[in-house]
Design an enzyme around this catalytic site. Structure first.
Site, PDB file in Angstrom:
ATOM      1  N   ILE A 154      -1.008  -0.883  -4.456  1.00  0.00           N
ATOM      2  CA  ILE A 154      -2.181  -0.016  -4.439  1.00  0.00           C
ATOM      3  C   ILE A 154      -1.722   1.404  -4.118  1.00  0.00           C
ATOM      4  O   ILE A 154      -1.103   1.634  -3.072  1.00  0.00           O
ATOM      5  CB  ILE A 154      -3.217  -0.486  -3.401  1.00  0.00           C
ATOM      6  N   PHE A 201       0.825  -1.209   0.000  1.00  0.00           N
ATOM      7  CA  PHE A 201       0.000   0.000   0.000  1.00  0.00           C
ATOM      8  C   PHE A 201       0.857   1.257   0.000  1.00  0.00           C
ATOM      9  O   PHE A 201       1.896   1.306   0.673  1.00  0.00           O
ATOM     10  CB  PHE A 201      -0.878   0.064   1.257  1.00  0.00           C
ATOM     11  N   ASP A 202       0.417   2.258  -0.731  1.00  0.00           N
ATOM     12  CA  ASP A 202       0.873   3.617  -0.487  1.00  0.00           C
ATOM     13  C   ASP A 202       0.064   4.124   0.708  1.00  0.00           C
ATOM     14  O   ASP A 202      -0.931   3.502   1.094  1.00  0.00           O
ATOM     15  CB  ASP A 202       0.619   4.481  -1.726  1.00  0.00           C
ATOM     16  N   LYS A 203       0.483   5.226   1.322  1.00  0.00           N
ATOM     17  CA  LYS A 203      -0.249   5.729   2.493  1.00  0.00           C
ATOM     18  C   LYS A 203      -1.223   6.842   2.133  1.00  0.00           C
ATOM     19  O   LYS A 203      -2.441   6.656   2.207  1.00  0.00           O
ATOM     20  CB  LYS A 203       0.728   6.231   3.566  1.00  0.00           C
TER      21      LYS A 203
END
Length: 622
Positions: free
Chosen positions: A518, A327-329
């Site tokens: 993502i 994941f990106d944040k």
């Protein structure tokens, strides 16, 4: 008005001047084959003296289908594909050679009917994506000094003012500037309820205006819009071919060789050449290999109706095997915008917020606007400030009623209050605005980029589906990343990463299995491309996301990730099931035919049942 070239709808591989013929050809071929079989049967049943005409009807229809089939096989060989349709051609030719005209005609009906079923199945499976294409806007009403003019959307430029009338499709991405927009975004996001967009809010091309006319300003050209990006991706999706389909094509060579060996042995050991026809007839799985792309494209259509656009059938197949998610944040696990999380004061928190927001109405700073939005969300009445003075980037002060109010960073407020002691510990994962009233520190407003409400259930869904590793890769500060990662229970947290470092992080995660990345689709574009599957989530950069990612969540809902994986796994399972069952049943029928338990006519009828059942099973993916 013709479709602008920049948004020309993608054509099928057979498109062009032959497109109309290609669309009706499966139906015409089925009609010819069925007419020949019925005419031959009725003529022979009605009067035995019409045997010649009966045979002529059967043979003529079969020859027409054989010619069409050989043309199709030749085109397939030219593309490098060797399919099982070659067995159908051999079985019909053998049937005519040995005088089994009824069997040959039944195979012709089976093949032509299979082509018709394939065409129908593909159209139905692609219905979700076709709806997107059919709604592509073609023109727009531009507002100029001389009035209104309807123009092709290809000529629109950033900054153009447009009028969107009731019933119109929003032609390009932009922002509402006059009026209130009531939009139907169902075709883009799957959300059935209309949404309101106020003046200043962003809107996406492809939405339908359900309310009164409103004015907007274009933020980009038509070719850069959300809808244009979606159309380009749908074009790629339609022409894609999954790896499992190519594997099935390669397997067809072995199946063809096995069929010829069984047919040859059956004729040699039994001394009955007609058994060759019986074996070839039951080994004609015309729609069988198509069951794979039908099941996968059906899964893509199901995902599209739920607001998830998948770039190709091969992407859906890879999704079914994902075991690692990165994941990106910002904007992915968090909202991407600051929000007030608490107000620290010994007095009335709402009054502190009201006074601070009243002053911040005059500031364009994102922190000030966040405070104003929070006050409005709480329904607080704001007062017009006077005698304002702002130090850009530091703070603002002014009078609200009888009170002198200052809002800003600690250094700014400390100078106003002559205070040297900062209240409370410094938390680097949050942003704090200090509020002074009448030259005295009154409280603090603490803001942060909060975790999305849908992030927790989305991660729970991935765990439940058996994803064995969840990682965070962000360019944000380590303390912020740790707070988010620990709150969500992620397995790996990597912070302060440059785009190239994100790519290396994704590559490293491959040691644990196939990786899905993502992100927001812009800053994360290199990492999205490096992953086995890149997924873009969010509303703001969908045009860029459609180019960078393999999958786009058109509805800004992280819980769709779990739904997508379930759809992919089910579609792939159905595809493999269709292949296994179809080939297995065909082999059993071949053995029975080689042993003399099935005549050519019986075998042809049985194979028709097998093929229809396999295609019907593949359509369950819808």
């Amino acid at each position: 008005m013709s479709m602008p070239e920049t948004l020309a709808l993608p054509e099928a591989p057979e498109a062009g001047i032959f497109a109309p013929i290609h669309r009706v050809w499966p139906s015409l071929l089925a009609i010819v084959a069925m007419t020949g079989l019925l005419a031959g049967g009725l003529l022979r049943w009605w009067y035995a003296g019409l045997l010649f005409w009966s045979t002529t009807a059967l043979v003529s229809a079969t020859v027409i289908v054989i010619v069409a089939l050989f043309v199709d096989v030749a085109l397939s060989l030219r593309r490098g594909d060797i399919g099982l349709d070659l067995i159908a051609a051999l079985s019909m030719t053998a049937a005519l050679w040995f005088g089994e005209y009824f069997a040959g005609s039944i195979v012709a009906v089976m093949y032509a009917g299979g082509q018709f079923l394939e065409s129908f199945a593909q159209r139905r499976a692609e219905s979700g994506m076709s709806e997107l294409l059919s709604r592509a806007p073609r023109s727009a009403v531009r507002i100029t000094a001389s009035g209104l003019s309807e123009v092709p959307i290809a000529v629109l430029l950033p900054g153009d003012k447009l009028l969107v009338r009731k019933g119109d499709v929003v032609p390009v991405d932009g922002k509402v500037i006059a009026g209130r927009a009531l939009l139907n975004e169902a075709a883009l996001t799957g959300e059935p309820l209309p949404v309101r967009r106020e003046s200043g809010e962003l809107i996406m091309s492809g939405s339908s205006n359900l309310g009164d006319a409103f004015e907007m300003i274009a933020s980009g050209s038509a070719n850069e819009s959300t809808y244009a990006g979606i159309i380009r991706m749908v074009s790629q999706a339609r022409s894609s071919k999954a790896p499992i389909s190519r594997l099935a094509d390669r397997f067809s060579l072995a199946f063809l060789a096995m069929t010829l060996v069984i047919a040859g042995l059956a004729a040699w050991l039994s001394g009955e050449p007609t058994r060759i026809v019986a074996v070839l007839v039951v080994a004609t799985p015309c729609p069988l290999i198509l069951a794979v792309p039908v099941a996968l494209v059906a899964g893509m259509s199901k995902a599209a109706r739920a607001g998830v656009l998948v770039k190709g059938a091969h992407v859906l197949e890879v999704l079914a095997t994902i075991s690692v998610v990165v994941f990106d944040k910002t904007g992915t696990l968090t909202t991407g915008e600051p929000a007030v999380v608490r107000i620290e004061t010994d007095g009335d928190a709402d009054e502190i917020l009201r006074l601070a927001a009243s002053v911040d109405q005059a500031s364009a700073h994102v922190i000030g606007q966040t405070i104003v939005e929070e006050a409005k969300r709480r329904g607080l009445r704001l007062t017009k400030p006077v005698q304002l003075a702002e130090v850009p980037g530091e703070g603002i002060e002014g009078y609200v009623g009888q009170h002198k109010v200052a809002v800003g960073g600690w250094d700014f407020i400390a100078g106003k209050t002559k205070s040297a002691t900062r209240p409370g510990p410094k938390d680097s994962s949050t942003v704090t605005a200090y509020v002074a009233i009448d030259d005295a520190l009154a409280g603090t407003i603490v803001m942060a980029d909060p975790v999305r409400k849908d992030a927790v259930p989305a991660i729970a869904d991935l765990r439940r589906l058996g994803v064995k590793r969840l990682s965070l890769a962000t360019g944000d500060r380590a303390e912020v990343a740790d707070a988010v990662g620990l709150a969500l229970g992620l397995d790996q947290i990597s912070a302060e990463l440059e785009p190239a470092e994100k790519v290396r992080r994704v590559t490293a995660e491959r040691s644990y299995g196939r990786v899905m990345m993502i992100g927001d689709g812009v800053n994360d574009a290199p990492a999205l491309a490096a992953a086995d599957v890149g997924v873009a989530v969010g509303r703001r950069n969908l045009a860029a996301a459609a180019e960078a990612a393999d999958v786009v969540l058109l509805r800004d809902d992280m819980r769709q990730i779990g739904t997508l994986l379930q759809t992919a796994r089910r579609s792939r399972a159905i595809a493999l099931q269709s292949v296994g069952c179809g080939i297995g049943l065909s082999v059993i029928a071949m053995v029975c035919a080689s042993l003399g338990y099935l005549t050519p006519v019986q075998g042809a009828l049985l194979q028709e049942v097998i093929d229809v059942a396999v295609i019907g099973n593949a359509l369950r993916a819808l």
